[in-house]
Enzyme design. Sequence first.
Site, PDB file in Angstrom:
ATOM      1  N   GLU A 237      -6.769  10.405  11.862  1.00  0.00           N
ATOM      2  CA  GLU A 237      -6.913   9.613  13.074  1.00  0.00           C
ATOM      3  C   GLU A 237      -8.321   9.779  13.639  1.00  0.00           C
ATOM      4  OE1 GLU A 237      -3.528  10.769  15.588  1.00  0.00           O
ATOM      5  OE2 GLU A 237      -2.371  11.169  13.788  1.00  0.00           O
ATOM      6  N   GLU A 348      -2.276   4.849  22.547  1.00  0.00           N
ATOM      7  CA  GLU A 348      -1.143   5.758  22.703  1.00  0.00           C
ATOM      8  C   GLU A 348      -1.357   6.547  23.988  1.00  0.00           C
ATOM      9  OE1 GLU A 348      -0.518   8.425  19.391  1.00  0.00           O
ATOM     10  OE2 GLU A 348       0.503   9.880  20.630  1.00  0.00           O
TER      11      GLU A 348
END
Length: 432
Positions: A237, A348
Amino acid sequence: MSKISHSPPRGRWRCGLTALIIPIIFVYFLLASWSASGRDTNKFWPGEELEKLKMIRTHLRKINKPPIKTIKSPDGDLIDCVITHQQPAFDHPQLKGQRPLLEAPPSPVRPSGRRYEKRGGVGVSHEDFQLWKRSGESCPKGTVPIRRTTEKDILRASSTRSFGRKMTSKHIVRRSESSTTGHQHAVGYVTGREQYFYGAKASINVWAPRVANPDEFSLSQIWVISGSFGDDLNTIEAGWQVSPELYGDNSPRFFTYWTSDAYQATGCYNLLCSGFIQTNNDIAIGAAISPTSSYEGGQFDISLLVWMDPKHGNWWLEFGDGALVGYWPSFLFTHLQSNASMVQFGGEIVNSSPDTHTATQMGSGHFADEGFAKASYFRNLEIVDFDNSLVPPSNLQVLADYPDCYDIQSGYNSVWGNYFYYGGPGRNEKCP
Ligand SMILES: *[C@@H]1O[C@H](CO)[C@@H](O)[C@H](O)[C@H]1NC(C)=O
C-alpha cells in the site's frame, strides 16, 4: 615582583574559593538528585511502566539508525540521513550484510505511447512535495532520509508491539454486519477470475482531512493485493495518510505499508520494521506533504506507481515521473511473489465512535458529486499487465461501504483517463 602573585589578596582568594565551591555544590546536588531519582524510580514508576520505557528505548535504538546528518523540518520532524545499507531493512535476517540493488527495474510502458496531459490538478514533483525540504537541506548521496521516531510517537500507540502496525482484519473492503465501527472505505477496484496484475498507478489528490479522534485515521492510497481474505492476505500500500496516533499531528503524510499475513505478525508502515528498501536520497517516507489542496482553490496531486520488476520479482515504488523510492524484496511475500489478484484505489477511514458516527473526513470531507476542486479525486488510474505494460483498468468497479458517510463516483475522459471522485464528511444528517 613575584610576591603579589604568590600571595594573592584575600579578596581574590575568597573569590577563587567560591568559584571552586559553587561547582562542587552544584555537582553534589546534581549527583544527589540523580541518585535520588534513581532510588525513587521504583516508587514513581511502577515496574510495568519502567519495563515499558525500557522496551520503548530498546525499540527506538533498533529502528533509529545513527545518522551522518540530521535535518530539522519546520513541523518539528527530524529527518536523519542514514547510510543506505544501514537502514532498517538490512536488519532482516535475509538481507543482513547486503546492499540495495543498483539495477533499476524496467519501467512499464504504455502500448499506445500516450502521455497524460497535466491539466486540472497540478502534479507535484518529488522535489517539491515535502515540507522538510523547505529548509533547503538535503541528504548526501549514499544515504537515505528517514523520519526519526520519537518516544512520544511510541507512547501514543497502544503498545510498543502495535506501533507502526495496523492491527485489524477488517482492513480491506468487507461490510461488517451489525456495527459501523471499524474501517470504512470508498474505493475503485479491479479483480477477476484468472486475472493477474503486476502493478498499479494513479495520481492522488492531496488534502488534509479532519481526523476527529486520536485513534482514527484517514488515508487515500493504492492497494496491490493477493491471497485470500484469510490469514495469508498479502498487500502493498502507498499513498497519503493523516494519523494523529502515528505522527502526532493532522498533516497528510506520504506513506507505505506492507503485510504478508493479513496485518498480523508481518509488515508495517514506512521503514518502521525491516522490509522496504529505500534507494532514494531525496524522499522521506512518513514526512508531511506540502502543499495540500484547498476547497475551490489550488489542487495538488501526487503520482504513484507500484509495480513488479519482471526480472527479479521485487515490487518497486516510483514517485511522479521517474523518481524511484525503493522496493519491497519479493521474499517478503507469499502470493505477491508471483502476481497480484486485485488492485484497489481510494480512501479509508477508521470510525472508533460507537454511538454517533465519527466526524472524521475522507478525501476533502466533501461528497463525490461536488466534483473538481471540492471533492477529492484519483485520476489516470492504470494497471500493469503481465508484459510490463501500463494499461487502463478494463473493468473498474466502485464501492462505498457506507455511502451516506463517504461515497464515490467514477468517470472517464480523454485527459484524466479513468478517474473517480470520492470522500465525505462522515457524521451528517444521513450518517448520524
Ligand atoms: C498468480 O499467483 C498465484 C498465487 O497467488 C498463483 O497460483 C498463480 O499461478 C499465479 N498466476 C500466474 C499467471 O503467474
